[in-house]
Enzyme design. Sequence first.
Site, PDB file in Angstrom:
ATOM      1  CE  LYS A   8     -11.361-128.935 -68.584  1.00 33.21           C
ATOM      2  NZ  LYS A   8     -12.180-130.041 -69.087  1.00 33.21           N
TER       3      LYS A   8
HETATM    4  C1  E4P Z   1     -10.808-133.135 -68.146  1.00 32.63           C
HETATM    5  O1  E4P Z   1     -11.091-132.048 -67.732  1.00 32.63           O
HETATM    6  C2  E4P Z   1     -11.093-133.607 -69.494  1.00 32.63           C
HETATM    7  O2  E4P Z   1     -12.412-133.199 -69.823  1.00 32.63           O
HETATM    8  C3  E4P Z   1     -11.034-135.121 -69.625  1.00 32.63           C
HETATM    9  O3  E4P Z   1     -10.558-135.741 -68.459  1.00 32.63           O
HETATM   10  C4  E4P Z   1     -10.394-135.581 -70.882  1.00 32.63           C
HETATM   11  O4  E4P Z   1     -10.393-136.990 -70.920  1.00 32.63           O
HETATM   12  P1  E4P Z   1     -10.112-137.829 -72.234  1.00 32.63           P
HETATM   13  O5  E4P Z   1      -8.646-137.775 -72.521  1.00 32.63           O
HETATM   14  O6  E4P Z   1     -10.557-139.211 -71.912  1.00 32.63           O
HETATM   15  O7  E4P Z   1     -10.909-137.181 -73.338  1.00 32.63           O
END
Ligand code: E4P
Length: 218
Positions: A83
């Site tokens: 990522k």
């Molecule tokens: C996705 O890959 C992220 O880890 C996640 O969906 C972020 O979510 P949040 O905005 O609730 O922190």
Amino acid sequence: MQFFIDSAEVEEIRALNACMPVEGVTTNPSLILKSGRKIEEVLEEICSLIGGPVSAEVTAEDYDNMMRQADILAKLADNICIKLPMTADGLRACREITANGHKTNMTLCFSANQALLAAKANAAFVSPFIGRLIDNGGDGLQLIADIRKIYDFYGFGTKILAASLREPGHVSGAALAGADCATLPPQLMRALVQHPLTDKGISAFAADWAKTGQIIGG
Ligand code: E4P
């Protein structure tokens, strides 16, 4: 649409995997912090439970260190998906890591242009952050629909991974807008199965069944 779990809590992922479709997992530095555990250990355990892609986020902000961290993370398991942040260095690393044969997830996507760049960098996934965009006055579900249209129009293979989902309506909305996958916090995944009429129906059937005096198999 595939369902991923957005969590670094191994036991929670294990429990959900027993009853819900868990086709991948996403983690991020905040989720690792919340787990209170070492990133490598958490990721290895998740990868041994879930066969689908498990996103592991680099924390470096420059290309060289992103590549160094990606190399370490990719060695943890075959299903690790690297990522990367939606930056110029992140796009450069994405292109290179994909060319080296690993899956990539371009994260923190808030615009159709960013998604277009992720596709051109051959990302396996792009993660539009629905909830955070809505928090800031944007239309997260429209963003998914726009990316879907662009990807289909040009034939891009990058998968749209709807992220930062906060409520059941975001999940069905992402599915209707054409997301390929959605990553859900555990409590949201559990909420999807609930409906007051289901509970009401179960109670009514139980009450009538008790009146029959029967036991199945008895
Ligand atoms: C996705 O890959 C992220 O880890 C996640 O969906 C972020 O979510 P949040 O905005 O609730 O922190």
